[in-house]
Enzyme design. Structure first.
Site: not given
Ligand code: NAD
Length: 240
Positions: A152, A156
């Site tokens: 990744h 991540k």
């Molecule tokens: P990122 O770091 O780009 O985004 C994180 C988001 O969470 C941001 O908008 C941030 O403002 C918000 N955030 C952080 N702290 C917060 C709080 N206390 N309250 C509210 N919002 C808050 O991350 P990403 O790459 O978009 O990934 C997000 C999550 O999704 C990760 O856990 C990742 O592993 C997961 N993910 C899952 C899949 C899936 O298919 N299930 C696919 C991709 C990513």
């Protein structure tokens, strides 16, 4: 399933993140045609309204408009608040956030007595199929080594990825005892290779995610189908 008014009202949690942005872009294009985003929540939103969608800071969660389902792709430290908000509002929760603690998974299970919830480490169709293939291969190759190698992007946080752990569960159901290798490099969206190694031969089952739209589309689709259902714990295959 109770009849819900369409379009379904969606809240995006983690809206400024990589996944949040993909979700908002696809939702605004009407990729699923069944939902409308009524609120976007992130830790520190830059503007109050983006493309007609009101933006809220995490501390303003209590003040968001009514919603039928929240789609959460944030971080473990943000998860408790969105789960509590969904329970308080009687809304459904679709969560893709990975790296949740055991106590958070328990809270999710408890919440499922009151609202419909769906949590998945991967919302792509390809990975769902890969899980089936891995279980079958593990069952057929009992004596072989099983290794899960995931790659990744450098931002991540959790390691091994939630998808790698879910694939490991599939392998375990087939009787394997998988080991994990994790690589963090550049801007890789997500790659998972499950390798079965015997004496003098090897099988590699690989999924490569080309972009985040595959996850966002699956989550939007799941949200539109989860809203309005009876409380309970749902799996992707229940809604896709
Ligand atoms: P990122 O770091 O780009 O985004 C994180 C988001 O969470 C941001 O908008 C941030 O403002 C918000 N955030 C952080 N702290 C917060 C709080 N206390 N309250 C509210 N919002 C808050 O991350 P990403 O790459 O978009 O990934 C997000 C999550 O999704 C990760 O856990 C990742 O592993 C997961 N993910 C899952 C899949 C899936 O298919 N299930 C696919 C991709 C990513």
């Amino acid at each position: 399933m109770s009849e819900l008014q369409r379009p379904v009202r969606v809240l995006i949690h983690g809206a400024t993140g990589r996944m949040g942005q993909a979700l908002l872009r696809l939702a605004s294009k009407g990729a699923d045609g069944e939902s409308v985003v009524v609120a976007a929540v992130s830790r520190t939103p830059g503007q109050r309204v983006v493309d007609g969608v009101p933006q809220f800071a995490a501390r303003e969660l209590n003040g968001v408009p009514e919603f039928d389902v929240a789609i959460d792709f944030s971080l473990p430290q943000a998860f408790d608040a969105i789960l509590a908000s969904c329970v308080a509002r009687g809304a459904a929760l679709v969560s893709g956030t990975t790296g949740l603690e055991p106590r958070q998974l328990e809270a999710l299970q408890e919440a499922s007595a009151r609202i419909p919830v769906l949590s998945a480490a991967n919302f792509s169709l390809g990975v769902a199929v890969l899980g089936d293939l891995v279980e079958r291969a593990a069952a057929a190759l009992r004596e072989w080594d099983c290794d899960i190698i995931e790659s990744h992007h450098v931002h991540k946080k959790d390691m091994p990825s939630g998808t790698a752990l879910a694939l490991g569960e599939s392998a375990g159901q087939g009787g394997a005892n998988p080991r994990y290798v994790a690589l963090r490099a550049g801007d890789i969206v997500g790659e998972h290779a499950v390798q079965f190694t015997g004496l003098g031969e090897r099988i590699e089952l690989i999924h490569r995610a080309g972009n985040r739209d595959i996850f966002a589309r699956g989550a939007l689709h799941a949200a539109a189908r989860l809203a309005g259902r009876e409380p309970g714990r749902y799996q992707l295959r229940d809604v896709l």
